[in-house]
Design an enzyme around this catalytic site. Structure first.
Site, mmCIF file in Angstrom:
data_model
loop_
_atom_site.group_PDB
_atom_site.id
_atom_site.type_symbol
_atom_site.label_atom_id
_atom_site.label_comp_id
_atom_site.label_asym_id
_atom_site.label_seq_id
_atom_site.Cartn_x
_atom_site.Cartn_y
_atom_site.Cartn_z
ATOM 1 C CG ASN A 166 -1.823 1.126 1.349
ATOM 2 O OD1 ASN A 166 -1.768 2.052 0.528
ATOM 3 N ND2 ASN A 166 -2.697 1.104 2.341
ATOM 4 C CE LYS A 215 -0.109 2.410 6.830
ATOM 5 N NZ LYS A 215 -1.266 3.144 6.372
ATOM 6 N NE ARG A 251 -6.016 1.972 -0.311
ATOM 7 C CZ ARG A 251 -5.885 3.118 0.329
ATOM 8 N NH1 ARG A 251 -4.809 3.348 1.052
ATOM 9 N NH2 ARG A 251 -6.820 4.025 0.255
ATOM 10 C CG HIS A 264 -12.815 4.394 2.842
ATOM 11 N ND1 HIS A 264 -13.498 5.377 3.523
ATOM 12 C CD2 HIS A 264 -11.502 4.623 3.070
ATOM 13 C CE1 HIS A 264 -12.632 6.165 4.125
ATOM 14 N NE2 HIS A 264 -11.413 5.721 3.870
ATOM 15 C CG HIS A 313 -13.647 2.844 6.512
ATOM 16 N ND1 HIS A 313 -12.890 1.729 6.235
ATOM 17 C CD2 HIS A 313 -12.749 3.819 6.809
ATOM 18 C CE1 HIS A 313 -11.603 2.012 6.357
ATOM 19 N NE2 HIS A 313 -11.492 3.282 6.698
ATOM 20 C CG LEU A 314 -17.354 5.473 11.447
ATOM 21 C CD1 LEU A 314 -18.170 5.581 12.737
ATOM 22 C CD2 LEU A 314 -17.859 6.464 10.412
ATOM 23 N NE ARG A 368 -9.895 13.594 3.934
ATOM 24 C CZ ARG A 368 -9.828 12.336 3.557
ATOM 25 N NH1 ARG A 368 -10.781 11.804 2.837
ATOM 26 N NH2 ARG A 368 -8.798 11.597 3.886
ATOM 27 C CG ASP A 409 -6.392 10.917 18.050
ATOM 28 O OD1 ASP A 409 -7.310 10.313 18.658
ATOM 29 O OD2 ASP A 409 -5.358 10.354 17.670
ATOM 30 C CG MET A 410 -13.413 10.120 18.144
ATOM 31 S SD MET A 410 -14.417 11.621 17.948
ATOM 32 C CE MET A 410 -15.226 11.295 16.402
ATOM 33 N NE ARG A 411 -6.488 7.620 19.846
ATOM 34 C CZ ARG A 411 -5.597 6.941 19.140
ATOM 35 N NH1 ARG A 411 -5.200 5.767 19.545
ATOM 36 N NH2 ARG A 411 -5.063 7.438 18.040
ATOM 37 N N GLY A 415 -10.567 2.901 12.719
ATOM 38 C CA GLY A 415 -10.131 3.399 14.038
ATOM 39 C C GLY A 415 -11.248 3.765 15.008
ATOM 40 C CG ASN A 428 -10.141 1.049 18.447
ATOM 41 O OD1 ASN A 428 -9.991 -0.045 18.972
ATOM 42 N ND2 ASN A 428 -9.535 1.403 17.332
ATOM 43 C CD GLU A 471 -8.737 -0.363 3.641
ATOM 44 O OE1 GLU A 471 -8.078 -0.205 4.699
ATOM 45 O OE2 GLU A 471 -9.155 0.571 2.963
HETATM 46 P P1 AMP Z 1 -7.752 5.029 11.122
HETATM 47 O O1 AMP Z 1 -7.720 6.092 10.050
HETATM 48 O O2 AMP Z 1 -8.637 3.868 10.791
HETATM 49 O O3 AMP Z 1 -6.393 4.618 11.586
HETATM 50 O O4 AMP Z 1 -8.449 5.725 12.409
HETATM 51 C C1 AMP Z 1 -7.917 6.857 13.024
HETATM 52 C C2 AMP Z 1 -8.920 7.441 13.992
HETATM 53 O O5 AMP Z 1 -9.316 6.428 14.942
HETATM 54 C C3 AMP Z 1 -8.365 8.607 14.792
HETATM 55 O O6 AMP Z 1 -9.265 9.711 14.725
HETATM 56 C C4 AMP Z 1 -8.303 8.059 16.202
HETATM 57 O O7 AMP Z 1 -8.554 9.042 17.122
HETATM 58 C C5 AMP Z 1 -9.446 7.057 16.213
HETATM 59 N N1 AMP Z 1 -9.335 6.132 17.336
HETATM 60 C C6 AMP Z 1 -8.403 5.186 17.551
HETATM 61 N N2 AMP Z 1 -8.617 4.596 18.765
HETATM 62 C C7 AMP Z 1 -9.701 5.207 19.317
HETATM 63 C C8 AMP Z 1 -10.430 5.068 20.551
HETATM 64 N N3 AMP Z 1 -10.065 4.198 21.463
HETATM 65 N N4 AMP Z 1 -11.492 5.889 20.764
HETATM 66 C C9 AMP Z 1 -11.864 6.799 19.833
HETATM 67 N N5 AMP Z 1 -11.228 6.975 18.670
HETATM 68 C C10 AMP Z 1 -10.160 6.192 18.406
#
Ligand code: AMP
Length: 404
Positions: free
Chosen positions: A8, A15, A91, A180, A205-206, A238, A280-282, A328, A332, A381
């Site tokens: 990828n 990757k 990919r 995606h 796909h989030l 975005r 970052d959602m966390r 992600g 999670n 993927e």
């Molecule tokens: P990805 O593009 O699939 O790697 O996903 C990245 C997104 O997943 C980022 O916005 C991260 O903040 C989110 N993410 C990963 N772990 C968690 C979690 N435990 N809680 C909330 N969001 C998460």
């Protein structure tokens, strides 16, 4: 058993995963990435298992160097020689209207791939560099391309055509393509195995980039990303969908260039724009829990954009058998899943709170009497690409055997 290398290629990274494949069985032999291609501190990072993980810094100027580093590592640890490798699966970002499935690379395919680069100017060149590098390093090796947009070629014209003068479609190929696709296709396969039938599925796909896909009997019926991956639901940086006049208005009244506006909508908007700089959602969830009102609002807006789209896709599909969360955030975040599912309880969808809060989440997080199943399926993927590559080389071997 066939050994298949999946690559990828991004603009500054590659990757990789090496698979052992046979019908109905797969094993990941090793995986990792080459990072910071063409930048200071370039390195290969291998995540084989805890015992054999390693990182090695080495100058890597381009994709050819990067793939050479990967091959050197594989030859040292996992392959006696490159003949042991049955094929390389790539990919690819965009297949335009040429490709509705994965294909073996030949001259005609390469020509079509070059022709789609203008449709994906930012990421397209990197995918092609990966392909060209393998052609140079392993001439005659069978290579397969899997396209992010291919799965969505099943959309009807009413779903993919924009309501703008038709010449823009006919002469400039402007239409909804969707992305995606490899991930949504994988979700469709796994969901069929879980349900026992090919039903009406909505796949969310989030990740940092995010899209939702309406799937009927295994086929993509509609999806939120469009001509580019900027469209659809709110994403990390975005904006997703908005009034098409907004960028024009900003350009006209604030004297901004198309590139500046593009950067603003793709890199500084979405959750980042709503929270003053958190993507970052966390972090956003943690800040909201600590009383940050902007972050709390951004989460509500994010959930609203998901629920609105899921509702529209239930209407498009005429019902829903399974709602799937992947990538992600989908895999999670119990909070985002709960907030979305609460708004869908009118469907007779009953979330099992205990299962939803488990980490990692089990595959099914609804109660046994729920009328809609909610599933959590880790994105994979690479496995989808390995499986499609394996199928194509198996067909090729069958053809060659018949010809003998
Ligand atoms: P990805 O593009 O699939 O790697 O996903 C990245 C997104 O997943 C980022 O916005 C991260 O903040 C989110 N993410 C990963 N772990 C968690 C979690 N435990 N809680 C909330 N969001 C998460």
């Amino acid at each position: 058993m066939d050994k298949i290398l999946v690559l990828n290629s991004g603009s500054t990274s590659v990757k990789f995963q090496l698979f052992n494949m046979e019908k109905g069985y797969h094993e990941v032999i090793t995986k990792g990435m080459v990072d910071r291609i063409g930048l200071a501190g370039s390195k290969i990072i291998v995540k084989a298992d805890n015992e054999h993980d390693f990182t090695m810094e080495t100058p890597i100027n381009n994709h050819k160097d990067a793939i050479k580093v990967v091959l050197d590592y594989l030859l040292k640890k996992h392959l006696k020689n490159t003949d042991e490798l049955s094929a390389v699966g790539h990919r690819m970002g965009h297949g335009g209207e040429y490709f509705d499935k994965s294909v073996i690379i030949d001259e005609d395919v390469m020509e079509k791939i070059y022709d789609t680069i203008p449709l994906i100017p930012l990421h397209g060149p990197a995918f092609v560099h990966g392909l060209e590098a393998v052609t140079e390093l392993l001439p005659n090796k069978v290579q397969v391309a899997t396209f992010d947009s291919a799965y969505h070629q099943s959309m009807k014209k009413s779903a993919y055509l924009y309501a703008i003068p038709e010449e823009y479609y006919k002469n400039h190929r402007i239409r909804r393509y969707g992305f995606h696709g490899t991930s949504h296709n994988y979700i469709s396969h796994i969901t069929k195995d879980i349900l026992g039938f090919q039903g009406k599925v909505i796949s969310c796909h989030l990740g940092g980039g995010a899209s939702i896909c309406a799937i009927d009997k295994g086929k993509s019926v509609d999806t939120t990303m469009g001509y580019t991956p900027s469209a659809g639901i709110i994403m990390s940086t975005r904006s997703g969908d908005m009034d098409p006049y907004i960028p024009l208005h900003i350009m006209k009244t604030q004297n901004k260039t198309a590139d500046e506006v593009n950067t603003m909508f793709n890199k500084q908007s979405g959750m980042f724009g709503l929270t003053n700089g958190h993507s970052d959602m966390r972090d956003i969830i943690e800040s909201a829990e600590n009383g940050d009102k902007d972050c709390a609002f951004a989460i509500e807006a994010y959930v609203y954009s998901l629920v609105k789209t899921i509702g529209a896709y239930i209407a498009v599909l005429g019902g829903i058998d399974a709602l799937v969360f992947t990538a992600g955030i989908g895999e999670n975040s119990p909070l985002i899943r709960r907030k979305v599912c609460e708004r869908l309880s009118y469907l007779g969808l009953n979330l099992d709170e205990e299962k939803n809060n488990l980490r990692p989440a089990p595959q099914e997080i609804t109660t046994s009497d729920s009328k809609v199943k909610v599933l959590v399926i880790p994105a994979n993927e690479e496995l989808m690409i390995a499986e499609e590559t394996f199928e194509l080389i198996s067909e090729l071997k069958d053809k060659e055997a018949m010809a003998v």
